[in-house]
Motif scaffolding. Structure first.
Motif, PDB file in Angstrom:
ATOM      1  N   ARG A   6      32.146  30.992  32.056  1.00  0.00           N
ATOM      2  CA  ARG A   6      31.584  29.996  32.979  1.00  0.00           C
ATOM      3  C   ARG A   6      31.933  30.329  34.421  1.00  0.00           C
ATOM      4  NH1 ARG A   6      33.828  24.680  31.183  1.00  0.00           N
ATOM      5  NH2 ARG A   6      35.103  25.956  29.872  1.00  0.00           N
ATOM      6  N   PHE A   7      33.153  30.767  34.647  1.00  0.00           N
ATOM      7  CA  PHE A   7      33.606  31.044  35.999  1.00  0.00           C
ATOM      8  C   PHE A   7      32.865  32.224  36.602  1.00  0.00           C
ATOM      9  CE2 PHE A   7      36.532  32.850  39.121  1.00  0.00           C
ATOM     10  CZ  PHE A   7      36.794  31.733  39.884  1.00  0.00           C
ATOM     11  N   PHE A   8      32.596  33.256  35.782  1.00  0.00           N
ATOM     12  CA  PHE A   8      31.991  34.467  36.302  1.00  0.00           C
ATOM     13  C   PHE A   8      30.475  34.498  36.172  1.00  0.00           C
ATOM     14  CE2 PHE A   8      36.338  35.895  35.472  1.00  0.00           C
ATOM     15  CZ  PHE A   8      36.644  36.325  36.743  1.00  0.00           C
ATOM     16  N   SER A   9      29.881  33.473  35.619  1.00  0.00           N
ATOM     17  CA  SER A   9      28.438  33.482  35.435  1.00  0.00           C
ATOM     18  C   SER A   9      27.683  33.254  36.744  1.00  0.00           C
ATOM     19  CB  SER A   9      28.023  32.432  34.399  1.00  0.00           C
ATOM     20  OG  SER A   9      28.351  31.145  34.857  1.00  0.00           O
ATOM     21  N   LYS A  10      28.359  32.690  37.736  1.00  0.00           N
ATOM     22  CA  LYS A  10      27.705  32.449  39.023  1.00  0.00           C
ATOM     23  C   LYS A  10      27.764  33.722  39.867  1.00  0.00           C
ATOM     24  CE  LYS A  10      28.233  30.064  43.313  1.00  0.00           C
ATOM     25  NZ  LYS A  10      29.324  29.832  44.211  1.00  0.00           N
ATOM     26  N   PRO A  11      26.624  34.373  40.090  1.00  0.00           N
ATOM     27  CA  PRO A  11      26.650  35.608  40.880  1.00  0.00           C
ATOM     28  C   PRO A  11      26.864  35.314  42.365  1.00  0.00           C
ATOM     29  CG  PRO A  11      24.405  35.059  40.282  1.00  0.00           C
ATOM     30  CD  PRO A  11      25.296  34.034  39.626  1.00  0.00           C
ATOM     31  N   PHE A  12      27.395  36.293  43.070  1.00  0.00           N
ATOM     32  CA  PHE A  12      27.553  36.163  44.515  1.00  0.00           C
ATOM     33  C   PHE A  12      26.206  36.377  45.186  1.00  0.00           C
ATOM     34  CE2 PHE A  12      32.062  37.450  43.810  1.00  0.00           C
ATOM     35  CZ  PHE A  12      32.629  36.333  44.398  1.00  0.00           C
ATOM     36  N   LYS A  13      25.983  35.639  46.235  1.00  0.00           N
ATOM     37  CA  LYS A  13      24.819  35.902  47.073  1.00  0.00           C
ATOM     38  C   LYS A  13      25.221  37.001  48.039  1.00  0.00           C
ATOM     39  CE  LYS A  13      23.157  31.214  46.699  1.00  0.00           C
ATOM     40  NZ  LYS A  13      23.006  29.940  47.358  1.00  0.00           N
ATOM     41  N   LYS A  14      24.273  37.813  48.423  1.00  0.00           N
ATOM     42  CA  LYS A  14      24.588  38.960  49.276  1.00  0.00           C
ATOM     43  C   LYS A  14      25.199  38.564  50.605  1.00  0.00           C
ATOM     44  CE  LYS A  14      21.513  42.183  47.159  1.00  0.00           C
ATOM     45  NZ  LYS A  14      20.717  43.328  47.282  1.00  0.00           N
ATOM     46  N   ASP A  15      24.877  37.400  51.118  1.00  0.00           N
ATOM     47  CA  ASP A  15      25.408  37.006  52.417  1.00  0.00           C
ATOM     48  C   ASP A  15      26.751  36.287  52.320  1.00  0.00           C
ATOM     49  OD1 ASP A  15      24.208  34.832  51.195  1.00  0.00           O
ATOM     50  OD2 ASP A  15      23.469  33.973  53.069  1.00  0.00           O
ATOM     51  N   GLU A  16      27.237  36.052  51.084  1.00  0.00           N
ATOM     52  CA  GLU A  16      28.541  35.416  50.892  1.00  0.00           C
ATOM     53  C   GLU A  16      29.623  36.480  50.812  1.00  0.00           C
ATOM     54  OE1 GLU A  16      28.619  33.059  47.364  1.00  0.00           O
ATOM     55  OE2 GLU A  16      27.133  31.638  48.093  1.00  0.00           O
ATOM     56  N   PRO A  17      30.771  36.228  51.439  1.00  0.00           N
ATOM     57  CA  PRO A  17      31.866  37.209  51.291  1.00  0.00           C
ATOM     58  C   PRO A  17      32.424  37.147  49.868  1.00  0.00           C
ATOM     59  CG  PRO A  17      32.605  35.295  52.534  1.00  0.00           C
ATOM     60  CD  PRO A  17      31.123  35.115  52.295  1.00  0.00           C
ATOM     61  N   GLU A  18      32.886  38.287  49.385  1.00  0.00           N
ATOM     62  CA  GLU A  18      33.452  38.334  48.045  1.00  0.00           C
ATOM     63  C   GLU A  18      34.796  37.615  48.034  1.00  0.00           C
ATOM     64  OE1 GLU A  18      34.970  41.446  44.648  1.00  0.00           O
ATOM     65  OE2 GLU A  18      34.313  42.215  46.565  1.00  0.00           O
ATOM     66  N   ASP A  19      35.018  36.832  47.009  1.00  0.00           N
ATOM     67  CA  ASP A  19      36.292  36.150  46.827  1.00  0.00           C
ATOM     68  C   ASP A  19      37.210  37.109  46.091  1.00  0.00           C
ATOM     69  OD1 ASP A  19      38.431  34.542  46.261  1.00  0.00           O
ATOM     70  OD2 ASP A  19      37.310  33.034  45.153  1.00  0.00           O
ATOM     71  N   VAL A  20      38.138  37.732  46.810  1.00  0.00           N
ATOM     72  CA  VAL A  20      38.995  38.756  46.208  1.00  0.00           C
ATOM     73  C   VAL A  20      39.954  38.182  45.179  1.00  0.00           C
ATOM     74  CG1 VAL A  20      38.831  40.351  48.148  1.00  0.00           C
ATOM     75  CG2 VAL A  20      40.655  38.658  48.105  1.00  0.00           C
ATOM     76  N   LEU A  21      40.182  36.894  45.189  1.00  0.00           N
ATOM     77  CA  LEU A  21      41.085  36.269  44.231  1.00  0.00           C
ATOM     78  C   LEU A  21      40.354  35.701  43.026  1.00  0.00           C
ATOM     79  CD1 LEU A  21      43.450  34.387  46.692  1.00  0.00           C
ATOM     80  CD2 LEU A  21      43.822  36.588  45.573  1.00  0.00           C
ATOM     81  N   ARG A  22      39.078  35.907  42.953  1.00  0.00           N
ATOM     82  CA  ARG A  22      38.242  35.311  41.918  1.00  0.00           C
ATOM     83  C   ARG A  22      38.755  35.597  40.506  1.00  0.00           C
ATOM     84  NH1 ARG A  22      31.914  36.842  40.931  1.00  0.00           N
ATOM     85  NH2 ARG A  22      31.408  35.057  39.669  1.00  0.00           N
ATOM     86  N   VAL A  23      39.026  36.842  40.198  1.00  0.00           N
ATOM     87  CA  VAL A  23      39.484  37.205  38.856  1.00  0.00           C
ATOM     88  C   VAL A  23      40.895  36.696  38.613  1.00  0.00           C
ATOM     89  CG1 VAL A  23      40.019  39.121  37.308  1.00  0.00           C
ATOM     90  CG2 VAL A  23      37.985  39.230  38.742  1.00  0.00           C
ATOM     91  N   SER A  24      41.780  36.906  39.576  1.00  0.00           N
ATOM     92  CA  SER A  24      43.180  36.520  39.364  1.00  0.00           C
ATOM     93  C   SER A  24      43.356  35.015  39.250  1.00  0.00           C
ATOM     94  CB  SER A  24      44.077  37.092  40.457  1.00  0.00           C
ATOM     95  OG  SER A  24      43.642  36.695  41.729  1.00  0.00           O
ATOM     96  N   ARG A  25      42.487  34.237  39.847  1.00  0.00           N
ATOM     97  CA  ARG A  25      42.571  32.778  39.725  1.00  0.00           C
ATOM     98  C   ARG A  25      42.323  32.305  38.299  1.00  0.00           C
ATOM     99  NH1 ARG A  25      38.824  31.542  43.533  1.00  0.00           N
ATOM    100  NH2 ARG A  25      39.826  32.115  45.458  1.00  0.00           N
ATOM    101  N   VAL A  26      41.609  33.083  37.535  1.00  0.00           N
ATOM    102  CA  VAL A  26      41.331  32.736  36.146  1.00  0.00           C
ATOM    103  C   VAL A  26      42.280  33.469  35.204  1.00  0.00           C
ATOM    104  CG1 VAL A  26      39.614  32.868  34.306  1.00  0.00           C
ATOM    105  CG2 VAL A  26      38.916  32.205  36.598  1.00  0.00           C
ATOM    106  N   VAL A  27      42.449  34.756  35.417  1.00  0.00           N
ATOM    107  CA  VAL A  27      43.240  35.580  34.517  1.00  0.00           C
ATOM    108  C   VAL A  27      44.717  35.183  34.547  1.00  0.00           C
ATOM    109  CG1 VAL A  27      44.045  37.937  34.085  1.00  0.00           C
ATOM    110  CG2 VAL A  27      41.627  37.501  34.540  1.00  0.00           C
ATOM    111  N   GLY A  28      45.276  34.972  35.723  1.00  0.00           N
ATOM    112  CA  GLY A  28      46.689  34.607  35.841  1.00  0.00           C
ATOM    113  C   GLY A  28      47.041  33.368  35.029  1.00  0.00           C
TER     114      GLY A  28
END
Length: 130
Positions: A6-28
């Motif tokens: 569910r967390f990763f199903s939302k794709p980034f829009k090209k004009d949005e900056p990448e959230d570098v903590l995205r994976v670690s916020r879930v995996v940790g």
């Protein structure tokens, strides 16, 4: 649908900056929750046995003999989280070696967290009894 999907199903829009903590916020938290759950559920056995008892349970295999029923049970809870964590990185076309290496790191982290919990409780008990 599981939490990571569910967390990763939302794709980034090209004009949005990448959230570098995205994976670690879930995996940790997922790995922390797993380690806490394993320790809480099996604390009596983990504290009574050798510190290395958890290693075959996390890996699902042992060099000598077979896993105990409890180690198999633990592995049944650990293996899906390891697989889910590997998949959460979203690396397409990963080779077998790469997948094993990532799993190795994840399993090592799980082992370290559980061993740390075991040693903290053993040290607290020794201080209290000593």
């Amino acid at each position: 649908m599981n939490l990571i999907s569910r967390f990763f199903s939302k794709p980034f829009k090209k004009d949005e900056p990448e959230d570098v903590l995205r994976v670690s916020r879930v995996v940790g938290p997922l790995i922390d929750q797993l380690a806490n759950s394993i320790f809480t559920t099996y604390s009596a056995e983990l504290l009574a046995g050798p510190i290395t008892y958890i290693v075959p349970a996390v890996w699902g295999a042992t060099k000598e003999g077979e896993l105990t029923a409890m180690q198999k049970e633990m592995n049944g809870k650990i293996a899906p989280v390891v697989d889910e964590t590997i998949d959460s990185f979203g690396i397409r076309g990963m080779t077998g070696s790469q997948k094993f290496a990532l799993g190795y790191l994840i399993r090592g982290l799980i082992i370290s967290k559980i061993i740390y919990m075991i040693e903290v409780v053993r040290n607290q008990t020794a201080r209290r009894d000593g």
